[in-house]
Scaffold this active site. Structure first.
Site, PDB file in Angstrom:
ATOM      1  CG  HIS A 219      -3.585  -5.400  -6.630  1.00 29.00           C
ATOM      2  ND1 HIS A 219      -3.077  -4.700  -7.679  1.00 29.00           N
ATOM      3  CD2 HIS A 219      -3.497  -6.707  -6.973  1.00 29.00           C
ATOM      4  CE1 HIS A 219      -2.711  -5.532  -8.636  1.00 29.00           C
ATOM      5  NE2 HIS A 219      -2.938  -6.757  -8.239  1.00 29.00           N
TER       6      HIS A 219
HETATM    7  C1  UD1 Z   1      -5.496 -11.549  -7.589  1.00 26.85           C
HETATM    8  C2  UD1 Z   1      -4.306 -12.253  -8.247  1.00 26.85           C
HETATM    9  C3  UD1 Z   1      -3.296 -11.205  -8.689  1.00 26.85           C
HETATM   10  C4  UD1 Z   1      -3.937 -10.139  -9.548  1.00 26.85           C
HETATM   11  C5  UD1 Z   1      -5.152  -9.561  -8.847  1.00 26.85           C
HETATM   12  C6  UD1 Z   1      -5.866  -8.616  -9.775  1.00 26.85           C
HETATM   13  C7  UD1 Z   1      -3.754 -14.499  -7.400  1.00 26.85           C
HETATM   14  C8  UD1 Z   1      -2.864 -15.284  -6.528  1.00 26.85           C
HETATM   15  N1  UD1 Z   1      -3.651 -13.157  -7.315  1.00 26.85           N
HETATM   16  O1  UD1 Z   1      -5.000 -10.900  -6.430  1.00 26.85           O
HETATM   17  O2  UD1 Z   1      -2.264 -11.844  -9.437  1.00 26.85           O
HETATM   18  O3  UD1 Z   1      -2.992  -9.136  -9.795  1.00 26.85           O
HETATM   19  O4  UD1 Z   1      -6.052 -10.609  -8.483  1.00 26.85           O
HETATM   20  O5  UD1 Z   1      -6.684  -7.737  -9.087  1.00 26.85           O
HETATM   21  O6  UD1 Z   1      -4.531 -15.067  -8.126  1.00 26.85           O
HETATM   22  N2  UD1 Z   1     -11.679  -9.447  -2.354  1.00 26.85           N
HETATM   23  C9  UD1 Z   1     -12.914  -8.889  -2.164  1.00 26.85           C
HETATM   24  N3  UD1 Z   1     -13.770  -8.868  -3.241  1.00 26.85           N
HETATM   25  C10 UD1 Z   1     -13.460  -9.379  -4.456  1.00 26.85           C
HETATM   26  C11 UD1 Z   1     -12.196  -9.962  -4.623  1.00 26.85           C
HETATM   27  C12 UD1 Z   1     -11.313  -9.985  -3.570  1.00 26.85           C
HETATM   28  O7  UD1 Z   1     -13.244  -8.419  -1.106  1.00 26.85           O
HETATM   29  O8  UD1 Z   1     -14.292  -9.313  -5.388  1.00 26.85           O
HETATM   30  C13 UD1 Z   1     -10.737  -9.433  -1.210  1.00 26.85           C
HETATM   31  C14 UD1 Z   1     -10.859 -10.678  -0.307  1.00 26.85           C
HETATM   32  O9  UD1 Z   1     -10.614 -10.263   0.997  1.00 26.85           O
HETATM   33  C15 UD1 Z   1      -9.721 -11.545  -0.787  1.00 26.85           C
HETATM   34  C16 UD1 Z   1      -8.671 -10.528  -1.181  1.00 26.85           C
HETATM   35  O10 UD1 Z   1      -9.390  -9.423  -1.721  1.00 26.85           O
HETATM   36  O11 UD1 Z   1      -9.279 -12.436   0.197  1.00 26.85           O
HETATM   37  C17 UD1 Z   1      -7.683 -11.024  -2.202  1.00 26.85           C
HETATM   38  O12 UD1 Z   1      -8.354 -11.526  -3.358  1.00 26.85           O
HETATM   39  P1  UD1 Z   1      -7.630 -12.630  -4.289  1.00 26.85           P
HETATM   40  O13 UD1 Z   1      -8.424 -12.833  -5.518  1.00 26.85           O
HETATM   41  O14 UD1 Z   1      -7.266 -13.822  -3.486  1.00 26.85           O
HETATM   42  O15 UD1 Z   1      -6.260 -11.940  -4.645  1.00 26.85           O
HETATM   43  P2  UD1 Z   1      -5.973 -10.513  -5.242  1.00 26.85           P
HETATM   44  O16 UD1 Z   1      -5.149  -9.770  -4.275  1.00 26.85           O
HETATM   45  O17 UD1 Z   1      -7.219  -9.887  -5.742  1.00 26.85           O
HETATM   46  N1  UDP Z   2      -8.532  -1.380 -13.373  1.00 30.19           N
HETATM   47  C1  UDP Z   2      -9.844  -0.901 -13.430  1.00 30.19           C
HETATM   48  N2  UDP Z   2     -10.344  -0.254 -12.340  1.00 30.19           N
HETATM   49  C2  UDP Z   2      -9.629  -0.038 -11.202  1.00 30.19           C
HETATM   50  C3  UDP Z   2      -8.303  -0.523 -11.162  1.00 30.19           C
HETATM   51  C4  UDP Z   2      -7.790  -1.205 -12.254  1.00 30.19           C
HETATM   52  O1  UDP Z   2     -10.523  -1.066 -14.447  1.00 30.19           O
HETATM   53  O2  UDP Z   2     -10.158   0.556 -10.265  1.00 30.19           O
HETATM   54  C5  UDP Z   2      -7.995  -2.096 -14.527  1.00 30.19           C
HETATM   55  C6  UDP Z   2      -6.689  -1.549 -15.060  1.00 30.19           C
HETATM   56  O3  UDP Z   2      -6.935  -0.512 -15.988  1.00 30.19           O
HETATM   57  C7  UDP Z   2      -6.046  -2.769 -15.679  1.00 30.19           C
HETATM   58  C8  UDP Z   2      -6.531  -3.894 -14.796  1.00 30.19           C
HETATM   59  O4  UDP Z   2      -7.658  -3.404 -14.089  1.00 30.19           O
HETATM   60  O5  UDP Z   2      -6.515  -3.007 -16.989  1.00 30.19           O
HETATM   61  C9  UDP Z   2      -5.433  -4.280 -13.859  1.00 30.19           C
HETATM   62  O6  UDP Z   2      -5.928  -5.086 -12.855  1.00 30.19           O
HETATM   63  P1  UDP Z   2      -5.189  -5.282 -11.469  1.00 30.19           P
HETATM   64  O7  UDP Z   2      -4.353  -4.089 -11.174  1.00 30.19           O
HETATM   65  O8  UDP Z   2      -6.249  -5.649 -10.495  1.00 30.19           O
HETATM   66  O9  UDP Z   2      -4.320  -6.590 -11.721  1.00 30.19           O
HETATM   67  P2  UDP Z   2      -2.888  -6.902 -12.383  1.00 30.19           P
HETATM   68  O10 UDP Z   2      -2.833  -6.284 -13.726  1.00 30.19           O
HETATM   69  O11 UDP Z   2      -1.846  -6.404 -11.446  1.00 30.19           O
HETATM   70  O12 UDP Z   2      -2.869  -8.400 -12.401  1.00 30.19           O
END
Ligand code: UD1
Ligand code: UDP
Length: 395
Positions: A219
């Site tokens: 992601h």
């Molecule tokens: C965010 C964090 C990242 C973290 C990740 C965990 C920032 C800059 N990034 O990244 O550090 O590792 O969360 O998962 O804060 N979207 C949906 N539904 C949702 C959420 C997101 O469709 O419920 C889609 C949208 O298109 C959105 C994109 O995912 O634009 C990115 O979401 P965003 O929260 O901006 O960043 P993440 O990649 O999730």
């Molecule tokens: N996780 C989850 N379901 C999923 C993918 C991840 O519960 O389908 C959990 C995972 O076990 C970990 C956390 O989400 O505890 C990590 O989140 P993510 O990878 O979105 O973000 P990051 O840790 O890179 O910020």
């Protein structure tokens, strides 16, 4: 009564919050009141609600429903709303986790309102400021009053940036306290992996054999948004599954799902969809994730949290990044940085198959981080001395 205002928003923060809420409920309910603010950064039921329900996290007192957007727009909406809440709630501390835009928004709002900030997972650095998370971490650390690095590396990074380990109370933004308290996700993994063993059937439901499948997550923004990198990663998945005839389970972050459609070449996308070994599934609940991780043969990920969980469950891990904040697991040999390089990923799989990792030292504490944090905040005397701090929002 100590009043703690916790800001969460993204999936990993919601999961982390479960550990603190759990200890407050069971051991400190007479001493600590937690007010939860959910920014709404993540909002799909599988990215948010599922964790509140399954992990029994109290429903947020506030949901800002900020949703997705460009960095500035999203963060600004959060800051503005959190500032209003701080004026109403007047907490003793604002607590933030990790490095997302929700973390930074909490840090900016609280620092300008003179509310002391508690940063859990402080001090981590990738030394790559192109990552939005690296900027969020550095800025948040430098306005915090209580910093809780999860590892010795995190502590060392803070000392290298001028933080002092010998500061004495009372702690302030200019005289912050640093405490090596362990990793709060280790608390959660110990607790929820035991529950998952009886409550999750995902391995059987997906018809997987224990220790005979790869678990993968992708992601990170550079992997999902750069076509070359996304294609290289999926090419590696194709190669691994077809050479080794091993299933690969990929719970898809919504960001990745959208970008696969937009950026994978038509041939590769078709091949992935038709590959019987590649199992693209919706994001899973945390208990299901615990089970999938514990039973996997190997984990491939660019997630910070999943890298570390691979280590907790003693699984070899291929990291789809050029650098990591969790350096211990790479140095000790249980994880390998392969960036988005198809050949490096494929080679690492074979190497781990021949010599699985054997070294799993206790880098992340004892699984009591949440209790340690609450004890330190209670010992701060915040509830008795706030009247003399003068310039905070409660005066
Ligand atoms: C965010 C964090 C990242 C973290 C990740 C965990 C920032 C800059 N990034 O990244 O550090 O590792 O969360 O998962 O804060 N979207 C949906 N539904 C949702 C959420 C997101 O469709 O419920 C889609 C949208 O298109 C959105 C994109 O995912 O634009 C990115 O979401 P965003 O929260 O901006 O960043 P993440 O990649 O999730
Ligand atoms: N996780 C989850 N379901 C999923 C993918 C991840 O519960 O389908 C959990 C995972 O076990 C970990 C956390 O989400 O505890 C990590 O989140 P993510 O990878 O979105 O973000 P990051 O840790 O890179 O910020």
């Amino acid at each position: 009564m100590l009043k703690l205002l916790t800001v969460i928003g993204a999936r990993p923060q919601i999961i982390k919050a479960a550990a603190l809420s759990r200890v407050i409920k069971h051991a400190y309910s007479a001493l600590v009141r937690e007010v939860i603010v959910h920014t709404g950064q993540h909002y799909d039921p599988q990215m948010s609600a599922v964790f509140f329900e399954e992990l029994q996290i109290p429903q947020p007192n506030y949901n800002l429903q900020v949703g997705s957007g460009k960095h500035g727009e999203q963060t600004a909406r959060m800051i503005s709303a959190i500032e209003e809440i701080l004026e109403v709630e007047k907490p003793h501390f604002l607590l933030i986790y990790g490095d997302t835009n929700s973390t930074l928004a909490g840090a900016i709002a609280a620092s300008k309102s003179n509310v002391p900030i508690v940063h859990v997972e402080a001090g981590l650095r990738s030394f790559a400021k192109r990552m939005p998370e690296e900027v969020n971490r550095i800025l948040s650390d430098h306005v915090s009053t209580y910093l809780f690095p999860p590892t010795q590396t995190g502590l060392t990074n803070l000392l290298n940036e001028g933080f002092r380990a010998d500061n004495r109370p009372p702690y302030t933004q200019d005289n912050p306290g640093i405490f090596l308290a362990g990793d709060i996700m280790y608390d959660n993994c110990l607790f929820y992996s035991a529950l998952a063993a009886t409550q999750s059937n995902i391995v059987a439901t997906l018809h997987l054999e224990p220790n005979c499948y790869i678990l993968a997550t992708v992601h990170r923004n550079n992997n999902t948004d750069e076509a070359d990198r996304l294609n290289a990663i999926f090419k590696a998945f194709q190669t691994l599954t077809s050479h080794h005839h091993i299933p690969l389970v990929l719970p898809l972050h919504p960001r990745t799902l959208k970008q696969m459609d937009a950026l994978l070449t038509a041939d590769l996308y078709k091949a992935v969809q038709e590959n019987p070994f590649i199992r693209l599934i919706d994001p899973v609940s945390f208990l299901d994730m615990m089970q999938l991780e514990q039973q996997a043969k190997l984990i491939i990920t660019d997630s910070g949290g999943v890298q570390k969980e691979a280590f907790f469950f003693r699984k070899p891990c291929i990291v789809l990044r050029a650098q990591t904040e969790w350096t211990e697991i790479v140095v000790s040999g249980s994880a390998r940085l392969c960036d988005a390089d198809t050949q490096l990923i494929v080679n690492a799989y074979s190497d781990f198959e021949q010599s699985p990792p054997v070294s799993f030292l206790p880098f992340y504490g004892e699984g009591k981080t949440a209790t340690t944090i609450v004890d330190i905040l209670l010992a701060s005397g915040a509830t008795s001395n706030y009247a003399v701090t003068g310039n905070d929002v409660r005066s």
